[in-house]
Scaffold this active site. Structure first.
Site, PDB file in Angstrom:
ATOM      1  N   LYS A  73     -48.549 -57.752  10.598  1.00  0.00           N
ATOM      2  CA  LYS A  73     -47.140 -58.082  10.801  1.00  0.00           C
ATOM      3  C   LYS A  73     -46.476 -56.865  11.460  1.00  0.00           C
ATOM      4  O   LYS A  73     -46.710 -55.735  11.040  1.00  0.00           O
ATOM      5  CB  LYS A  73     -46.453 -58.358   9.457  1.00  0.00           C
ATOM      6  N   HIS A  94     -39.018 -57.393  -2.916  1.00  0.00           N
ATOM      7  CA  HIS A  94     -40.119 -58.336  -3.144  1.00  0.00           C
ATOM      8  C   HIS A  94     -41.391 -57.573  -3.530  1.00  0.00           C
ATOM      9  O   HIS A  94     -41.462 -56.357  -3.387  1.00  0.00           O
ATOM     10  CB  HIS A  94     -40.401 -59.148  -1.861  1.00  0.00           C
ATOM     11  N   HIS A 106     -40.575 -53.566  -3.800  1.00  0.00           N
ATOM     12  CA  HIS A 106     -40.061 -52.701  -2.735  1.00  0.00           C
ATOM     13  C   HIS A 106     -39.151 -53.492  -1.797  1.00  0.00           C
ATOM     14  O   HIS A 106     -39.105 -54.727  -1.852  1.00  0.00           O
ATOM     15  CB  HIS A 106     -41.224 -52.075  -1.957  1.00  0.00           C
ATOM     16  N   ASP A 143     -45.606 -57.937  -2.540  1.00  0.00           N
ATOM     17  CA  ASP A 143     -46.439 -58.612  -1.535  1.00  0.00           C
ATOM     18  C   ASP A 143     -47.365 -59.598  -2.230  1.00  0.00           C
ATOM     19  O   ASP A 143     -47.959 -59.282  -3.257  1.00  0.00           O
ATOM     20  CB  ASP A 143     -47.270 -57.586  -0.747  1.00  0.00           C
TER      21      ASP A 143
END
Length: 335
Positions: A202, A221, A277, A223
């Site tokens: 990404k 969020h 994070h 991962d």
């Protein structure tokens, strides 16, 4: 209808000191209010070239239990390989918009691959100040070149070279994480998909933002994948939630930033922690980052490693196909 890109909104906002209301976070999320200022969080820095394997395993296991995030140096990926990756990514985002749109995510597609802006269900309709490009870089069978930019011409070569070098880092991390749980070195990677593990690149592109005090690049969020290996550019912006506060992370030159993701937390039955994070934006300068998410194959069922489960330590997580976990996570549904 063509999507509105944050890059275009940033160009319009440049002359004004305001941003559209959908980018303004509620007070409990605004970085100016919620960040501990003046302190850079020094997450563990681990020498991946350490010849003392026992010491290396202990460091990685400890960082994954206590922090869920660490930086690795002496990782074996040459600086020029990383520089080329950054250069072609930056050049793609500097192309005219119609050229970028040639790689756009297909409307209604189940996959996240392609150039886009919105990724998941937005809480309270709030948007992140970021555009992105997703595409798989490994294994070859998983790659869809439709989503790889044709311009700049060296884009493919730079990404393939980086993917090739990254595989050694991935194997070392998985082995250390396995040994740190007291299981054999191959077990964690095997349980996460083995050679079918998907490397999903990404590129995050955070254009300058007139009100970085009010906006976030990516909201808080964890991962959903196994491990994330991230290359930042020189503009800081990664924040970690530690001891009930948000802190800016101190970058180490030439280090890779490693995030423990949800699937490693699940496989370890909660011994390793997925890091919470978010990312902030900058008023003057474009910030970019290149995370690679190591994803299990969609149909693979993931649950705690059976060897870690016993009467005194029951399973804390359900067994679930990765694609179902991903669907729930992106749509903010309970797991």
């Amino acid at each position: 209808m063509e999507a509105v890109r944050v890059q275009a909104i940033a160009s319009l906002s440049k002359c004004m000191e305001t941003i559209p209301s959908e980018f303004i976070r509620s007070e409990n999320e605004q970085p100016a209010i919620t960040t501990v200022h003046g302190i850079l969080l020094e997450v563990p820095v681990i020498d991946l070239g350490n010849p003392d394997e026992e010491n290396l395993v202990r460091s990685i296991a400890e960082a994954s239990r206590e922090w869920g995030i660490f930086q690795v140096v002496n990782h074996g990926i040459a600086g020029d390989v990383i520089s080329k990756l950054q250069k072609v990514g930056k050049e793609f985002f500097e192309l005219p918009q119609e050229e970028r749109e040639a790689c756009a995510k297909l409307p209604g597609a189940q996959s996240v691959e392609g150039y886009g802006t919105k990724l998941q269900k937005e809480v309270e309709g709030k948007k992140g100040w970021v555009d992105h490009l997703f595409h798989k870089i490994w294994p070859p069978a998983a790659i869809n070149y439709q989503f790889w930019p044709k311009n700049p011409p060296s884009y493919r070569e730079a990404n393939e070279e980086y993917a090739e070098k990254l595989r050694g880092v991935v194997d070392k991390l998985f082995k250390s994480l396995s040994l740190g749980l007291g299981v054999e070195g191959h077990e964690l990677k095997d349980a996460a998909g083995g050679e079918d593990l998907v490397y999903l690149m990404k590129i995050n592109y955070y254009p300058p933002c007139p009100r970085p005090d009010l906006a976030l690049g990516v909201a808080a969020h964890t991962d959903m994948s196994t491990i994330t290996i991230l290359v930042p550019n020189e503009i800081p912006g990664l924040q970690v939630f530690k001891d009930d506060h948000w802190y800016d992370v101190k970058y180490i030159p030439n280090a890779l930033i490693i995030h423990i993701g949800d699937q490693i937390e699940i496989l370890s039955n909660g011994k390793y922690k997925s890091v919470f994070h978010r990312s902030t934006v900058n008023k003057e300068t474009t910030r970019m980052s290149w995370p690679v998410f190591l994803e299990p194959p969609p149909e693979l069922e993931i649950g705690p490693l059976p060897k870690l489960i016993n009467e005194g330590n029951p399973a804390k997580y359900k067994i679930k196909k990765y694609k179902d976990y991903m669907y729930c996570k992106l749509n903010k549904l309970p797991q």
